[in-house]
Design a protein around this motif. Structure first.
Motif, PDB file in Angstrom:
ATOM      1  N   HIS A 240      10.875   0.014  -6.919  1.00 34.11           N
ATOM      2  CA  HIS A 240      11.957   0.721  -7.594  1.00 34.11           C
ATOM      3  C   HIS A 240      12.099   0.231  -9.048  1.00 34.11           C
ATOM      4  O   HIS A 240      12.205   1.030  -9.979  1.00 34.11           O
ATOM      5  N   VAL A 241      12.053  -1.098  -9.206  1.00 31.75           N
ATOM      6  CA  VAL A 241      12.202  -1.661 -10.558  1.00 31.75           C
ATOM      7  C   VAL A 241      11.006  -1.253 -11.432  1.00 31.75           C
ATOM      8  O   VAL A 241      11.166  -0.876 -12.597  1.00 31.75           O
ATOM      9  N   VAL A 242       9.804  -1.298 -10.860  1.00 30.78           N
ATOM     10  CA  VAL A 242       8.622  -0.886 -11.635  1.00 30.78           C
ATOM     11  C   VAL A 242       8.804   0.560 -12.084  1.00 30.78           C
ATOM     12  O   VAL A 242       8.553   0.905 -13.246  1.00 30.78           O
ATOM     13  N   GLU A 243       9.269   1.403 -11.168  1.00 26.06           N
ATOM     14  CA  GLU A 243       9.425   2.820 -11.488  1.00 26.06           C
ATOM     15  C   GLU A 243      10.448   3.004 -12.613  1.00 26.06           C
ATOM     16  O   GLU A 243      10.226   3.776 -13.540  1.00 26.06           O
ATOM     17  N   GLN A 244      11.573   2.264 -12.520  1.00 22.56           N
ATOM     18  CA  GLN A 244      12.599   2.350 -13.585  1.00 22.56           C
ATOM     19  C   GLN A 244      11.986   1.990 -14.940  1.00 22.56           C
ATOM     20  O   GLN A 244      12.206   2.673 -15.941  1.00 22.56           O
ATOM     21  N   MET A 245      11.207   0.904 -14.954  1.00 28.15           N
ATOM     22  CA  MET A 245      10.652   0.445 -16.229  1.00 28.15           C
ATOM     23  C   MET A 245       9.590   1.419 -16.749  1.00 28.15           C
ATOM     24  O   MET A 245       9.470   1.645 -17.944  1.00 28.15           O
ATOM     25  N   ARG A 246       8.835   1.971 -15.813  1.00 28.57           N
ATOM     26  CA  ARG A 246       7.819   2.962 -16.224  1.00 28.57           C
ATOM     27  C   ARG A 246       8.472   4.176 -16.855  1.00 28.57           C
ATOM     28  O   ARG A 246       8.041   4.667 -17.884  1.00 28.57           O
ATOM     29  N   SER A 247       9.546   4.685 -16.204  1.00 25.56           N
ATOM     30  CA  SER A 247      10.135   5.912 -16.756  1.00 25.56           C
ATOM     31  C   SER A 247      10.767   5.636 -18.108  1.00 25.56           C
ATOM     32  O   SER A 247      10.740   6.484 -19.001  1.00 25.56           O
TER      33      SER A 247
ATOM     34  N   GLN B 266       0.844  -1.195   0.000  1.00 21.00           N
ATOM     35  CA  GLN B 266       0.000   0.000   0.000  1.00 21.00           C
ATOM     36  C   GLN B 266       0.888   1.258   0.000  1.00 21.00           C
ATOM     37  O   GLN B 266       0.663   2.190  -0.769  1.00 21.00           O
ATOM     38  N   TYR B 267       1.915   1.227   0.828  1.00 21.58           N
ATOM     39  CA  TYR B 267       2.807   2.380   0.966  1.00 21.58           C
ATOM     40  C   TYR B 267       3.565   2.654  -0.343  1.00 21.58           C
ATOM     41  O   TYR B 267       3.672   3.777  -0.797  1.00 21.58           O
ATOM     42  N   GLN B 268       4.097   1.584  -0.937  1.00 16.05           N
ATOM     43  CA  GLN B 268       4.939   1.759  -2.127  1.00 16.05           C
ATOM     44  C   GLN B 268       4.133   1.976  -3.407  1.00 16.05           C
ATOM     45  O   GLN B 268       4.573   2.665  -4.305  1.00 16.05           O
ATOM     46  N   PHE B 269       2.975   1.330  -3.483  1.00 10.37           N
ATOM     47  CA  PHE B 269       2.251   1.346  -4.760  1.00 10.37           C
ATOM     48  C   PHE B 269       0.905   2.090  -4.711  1.00 10.37           C
ATOM     49  O   PHE B 269       0.368   2.434  -5.766  1.00 10.37           O
ATOM     50  N   GLY B 270       0.338   2.256  -3.523  1.00  7.87           N
ATOM     51  CA  GLY B 270      -0.987   2.873  -3.434  1.00  7.87           C
ATOM     52  C   GLY B 270      -1.992   2.111  -4.286  1.00  7.87           C
ATOM     53  O   GLY B 270      -2.054   0.878  -4.221  1.00  7.87           O
ATOM     54  N   ASP B 271      -2.738   2.840  -5.127  1.00  9.00           N
ATOM     55  CA  ASP B 271      -3.758   2.128  -5.932  1.00  9.00           C
ATOM     56  C   ASP B 271      -3.198   1.623  -7.263  1.00  9.00           C
ATOM     57  O   ASP B 271      -3.955   1.262  -8.152  1.00  9.00           O
ATOM     58  N   ARG B 272      -1.858   1.562  -7.368  1.00 12.43           N
ATOM     59  CA  ARG B 272      -1.283   1.030  -8.608  1.00 12.43           C
ATOM     60  C   ARG B 272      -1.113  -0.489  -8.556  1.00 12.43           C
ATOM     61  O   ARG B 272      -0.507  -1.094  -9.436  1.00 12.43           O
ATOM     62  N   VAL B 273      -1.629  -1.097  -7.473  1.00  9.10           N
ATOM     63  CA  VAL B 273      -1.705  -2.561  -7.438  1.00  9.10           C
ATOM     64  C   VAL B 273      -3.111  -2.987  -7.037  1.00  9.10           C
ATOM     65  O   VAL B 273      -3.820  -2.250  -6.350  1.00  9.10           O
ATOM     66  N   THR B 274      -3.496  -4.180  -7.490  1.00 13.44           N
ATOM     67  CA  THR B 274      -4.718  -4.808  -6.999  1.00 13.44           C
ATOM     68  C   THR B 274      -4.282  -6.065  -6.274  1.00 13.44           C
ATOM     69  O   THR B 274      -3.451  -6.816  -6.787  1.00 13.44           O
ATOM     70  N   MET B 275      -4.837  -6.263  -5.075  1.00  9.13           N
ATOM     71  CA  MET B 275      -4.444  -7.459  -4.317  1.00  9.13           C
ATOM     72  C   MET B 275      -5.637  -8.397  -4.185  1.00  9.13           C
ATOM     73  O   MET B 275      -6.761  -7.930  -4.003  1.00  9.13           O
TER      74      MET B 275
ATOM     75  N   ILE C  65      10.397  -8.049   4.221  1.00  9.13           N
ATOM     76  CA  ILE C  65       9.200  -7.761   3.417  1.00  9.13           C
ATOM     77  C   ILE C  65       9.274  -6.321   2.909  1.00  9.13           C
ATOM     78  O   ILE C  65       9.088  -6.053   1.718  1.00  9.13           O
ATOM     79  N   GLU C  66       9.601  -5.402   3.815  1.00  7.89           N
ATOM     80  CA  GLU C  66       9.629  -3.984   3.411  1.00  7.89           C
ATOM     81  C   GLU C  66      10.728  -3.720   2.383  1.00  7.89           C
ATOM     82  O   GLU C  66      10.507  -3.013   1.394  1.00  7.89           O
ATOM     83  N   ARG C  67      11.899  -4.322   2.610  1.00  6.88           N
ATOM     84  CA  ARG C  67      13.004  -4.094   1.655  1.00  6.88           C
ATOM     85  C   ARG C  67      12.663  -4.697   0.299  1.00  6.88           C
ATOM     86  O   ARG C  67      12.912  -4.111  -0.752  1.00  6.88           O
ATOM     87  N   GLY C  68      12.078  -5.890   0.328  1.00  5.66           N
ATOM     88  CA  GLY C  68      11.716  -6.567  -0.920  1.00  5.66           C
ATOM     89  C   GLY C  68      10.710  -5.743  -1.720  1.00  5.66           C
ATOM     90  O   GLY C  68      10.865  -5.549  -2.931  1.00  5.66           O
ATOM     91  N   VAL C  69       9.680  -5.250  -1.049  1.00  5.51           N
ATOM     92  CA  VAL C  69       8.642  -4.481  -1.743  1.00  5.51           C
ATOM     93  C   VAL C  69       9.229  -3.162  -2.253  1.00  5.51           C
ATOM     94  O   VAL C  69       8.883  -2.691  -3.342  1.00  5.51           O
ATOM     95  N   HIS C  70      10.136  -2.594  -1.473  1.00  2.31           N
ATOM     96  CA  HIS C  70      10.780  -1.354  -1.906  1.00  2.31           C
ATOM     97  C   HIS C  70      11.523  -1.595  -3.235  1.00  2.31           C
ATOM     98  O   HIS C  70      11.433  -0.785  -4.176  1.00  2.31           O
ATOM     99  N   ILE C  71      12.230  -2.730  -3.322  1.00  2.56           N
ATOM    100  CA  ILE C  71      12.968  -3.045  -4.562  1.00  2.56           C
ATOM    101  C   ILE C  71      11.997  -3.270  -5.731  1.00  2.56           C
ATOM    102  O   ILE C  71      12.214  -2.784  -6.836  1.00  2.56           O
ATOM    103  N   LEU C  72      10.908  -3.985  -5.447  1.00  8.15           N
ATOM    104  CA  LEU C  72       9.886  -4.189  -6.503  1.00  8.15           C
ATOM    105  C   LEU C  72       9.430  -2.840  -7.053  1.00  8.15           C
ATOM    106  O   LEU C  72       9.389  -2.620  -8.268  1.00  8.15           O
TER     107      LEU C  72
END
Ligand code: PLP
Length: 502
Positions: free
Chosen positions: A483-490, A397-406, A474-481
């Motif tokens: 980060h990678v999504v953001e790199q690919m988006r940009s 929720q913190y890293q992605f907000g509504d950019r994910v569906t769970m 968990i927090e570090r892993g999600v942070h990396i996820l």
């Protein structure tokens, strides 16, 4: 570029796979690739050769089985065999005669065992199915094993194929207390994990040419064990309430495999109306329903649901339980509750397969259940896993907000996460990048037969197990996820800008 002889007409799938395998093998032996050299992706090579991706996959799997390459999910296959390596023992031997397998063997050989592992020590591995060693009650288990060995100190002998009577008695009580499932002692068969239970059902109920109903998406290990008998899957879609039983109309099959308490992987709970519809269908076509109750111990925000078993009178539900989620998948202990008229055939089948499951472990588990320790352990790990789940949901929720569906967040030890920012064509690259950054992440797509459903056809979906991770990981892993999504988006945004400008 991989070189092949000129093809004239498109070869049959297997012949095609054989030719591709031989060509690649010769090139690897000839040193064309070298150790660590990368082969093309199966999709890329299939396009290049004008064959199906399955054909290329079969060829790659043969190379994998013979030790020429290694395959990691999301990455291109890598050569592990160096042509210049004189170490002899590493060099795969060239067989002088073809492997001569039964039809069953051939079907098994078509897909060698897969153990997806992130290399090295990952920062976080969201692999579903792993449990942390710290949750395992090592001291209590050792004590119980010692006691079990002391009981059998005089004579070691084969036991009842259905399993230790003491364990079956303990399970009978547990199933009543925990699942309100009432059964006779003789209906319980202790097996080496759910997987052996599924295998027994496959052998006893399916012949080549038969059909079996399977959830889509669903548990790949169930699908495979049924399919290698030569029976064909009838994949039935799943929604947020589990199996779409309305789609069973007109389907004839020998068995249906379902996860009604917590659909794997999407997490739906089969409502009572669908349960009745499924049982009615089974009655009408005389099919068995295999109820895999693999993780019913873990329900967080919702009430326990009763099993399918016991809802019906006609005796065509086979209940399957396991301790792989509560104690350890390494112990390989599961249990079947079979209809009374099948108890003898299951006992005979189990005896023919392996006589019976290892006895000391069964007795140790029995003592844990008898003493009440098992149930208090389950309560403890449920609380711990509830905290891990909370941490994962918060981090996403913190890293992605509504950019994910769970999906499937109320129960179990995993959730399904759909990323809104990536297209399915970006999945392999995404998973590869995340894994290179030290995070194990696993796509949902292998659990689908065909297109991803539920409106997610062009999305990246992940099955994220959290039981083996602490909050920090968990927090570090999600942070990396993220980060990678953001790199690919940009990068995608930059590409679009450039193409608009040109
Ligand atoms: C749907 C499902 N059933 C059963 C199991 C457990 O299998 P086993 O008892 O063979 O370890 C798993 C494990 O991941 C699973 O996902």
């Amino acid at each position: 570029m991989v070189q092949f002889g000129k093809r004239t007409t498109p070869p049959a799938e297997r012949m095609g796979a054989r030719r591709i395998y031989e060509a690649l093998r010769d090139q690897i032996l000839g040193g064309v690739f070298g150790t660590d050299g990368q082969l093309p992706s199966s999709r890329g090579l299939a396009l290049e050769l004008g064959v199906s991706r399955t054909t290329v996959t079969v060829a790659y799997e043969q190379l994998l089985a013979e030790g020429f390459i290694e395959v990691r999910q999301g990455a291109r296959p890598r050569v592990t065999f160096a042509a210049t390596d004189q170490a002899g023992s590493r060099r795969p031997t060239k067989r002088s005669r073809p492997v001569n397998l039964s039809g069953f063997g051939e079907r098994i050989a078509a897909a060698p065992p897969r153990i997806d592992r992130v290399p090295g020590t990952p920062i976080a591995d969201f692999r579903y199915g792993d449990l942390p060693c710290s949750d395992f009650p090592t001291v209590i288990w050792k004590r119980a094993m010692n006691a079990a060995m002391a009981i059998h100190a005089e004579r070691l002998t084969y036991d009842d194929p259905k399993g230790s009577r003491r364990l079956r008695k303990a399970l009978q009580g547990y199933l009543w207390r925990a699942r309100r499932l009432r059964c006779d002692l003789e209906q319980i068969v202790v097996v080496n994990g759910s997987q052996q239970g599924l295998d027994l059902c496959a052998r006893l109920f399916l012949d080549p040419g038969d059909h079996f109903v399977i959830e889509n998406p669903g548990y790949a290990m169930a699908r495979r064990v049924f399919a290698v008998t030569g029976a064909s899957p009838v994949s039935i879609g799943v929604d947020s309430d589990g199996l779409r039983t309305d789609l069973l109309d007109g389907i004839r099959a020998r068995l249906a495999y379902v996860t009604p308490s917590h659909q794997f992987p999407l997490g739906g709970v089969l409502p009572i109306s669908r349960r009745h519809q499924l049982l009615e269908w089974a009655r009408q076509c005389d099919a068995y329903v295999i109820e895999d109750d693999y993780d019913s111990e873990y329900r967080y925000d919702i009430k326990p649901v009763s099993p399918l078993y016991g809802l019906e009178e006609s005796g065509n539900v086979i209940y399957l339980g396991t301790i792989s989620k509560t104690l350890s998948p390494t112990l390989r202990i599961g249990y079947l509750v079979v209809p009374s008229d099948l108890q003898h055939v299951f006992a005979s089948a189990k005896q023919l397969m392996d006589r019976h499951s290892p006895l000391f472990e069964q007795e140790a588990l029995a003592s844990l259940i008898e003493s009440g320790f098992y149930e208090s352990h389950v309560r403890r790990v449920r609380r711990l896993n509830g905290e891990r789940r909370e941490a994962l949901l918060k981090a996403l929720q913190y890293q992605f907000g509504d950019r994910v569906t769970m999906e499937g967040t109320d129960a179990g030890l995993h959730i399904v996460v759909w990323l809104k920012d990536l297209r399915s064509s970006q999945e392999a690259e995404f998973i590869d990048r995340v894994q290179r950054a030290g995070v194990g992440i696993y796509s949902i797509s292998p659990l689908y037969d065909g297109e991803l459903g539920n409106g997610y056809a062009d999305r990246v979906g992940l099955v994220m197990g959290y039981a083996a991770l602490d909050t920090q990981r968990i927090e570090r892993g999600v942070h990396i996820l993220a980060h990678v999504v953001e790199q690919m988006r940009s990068r995608t945004r930059a590409k679009k800008r450039r193409s608009r400008q040109s």
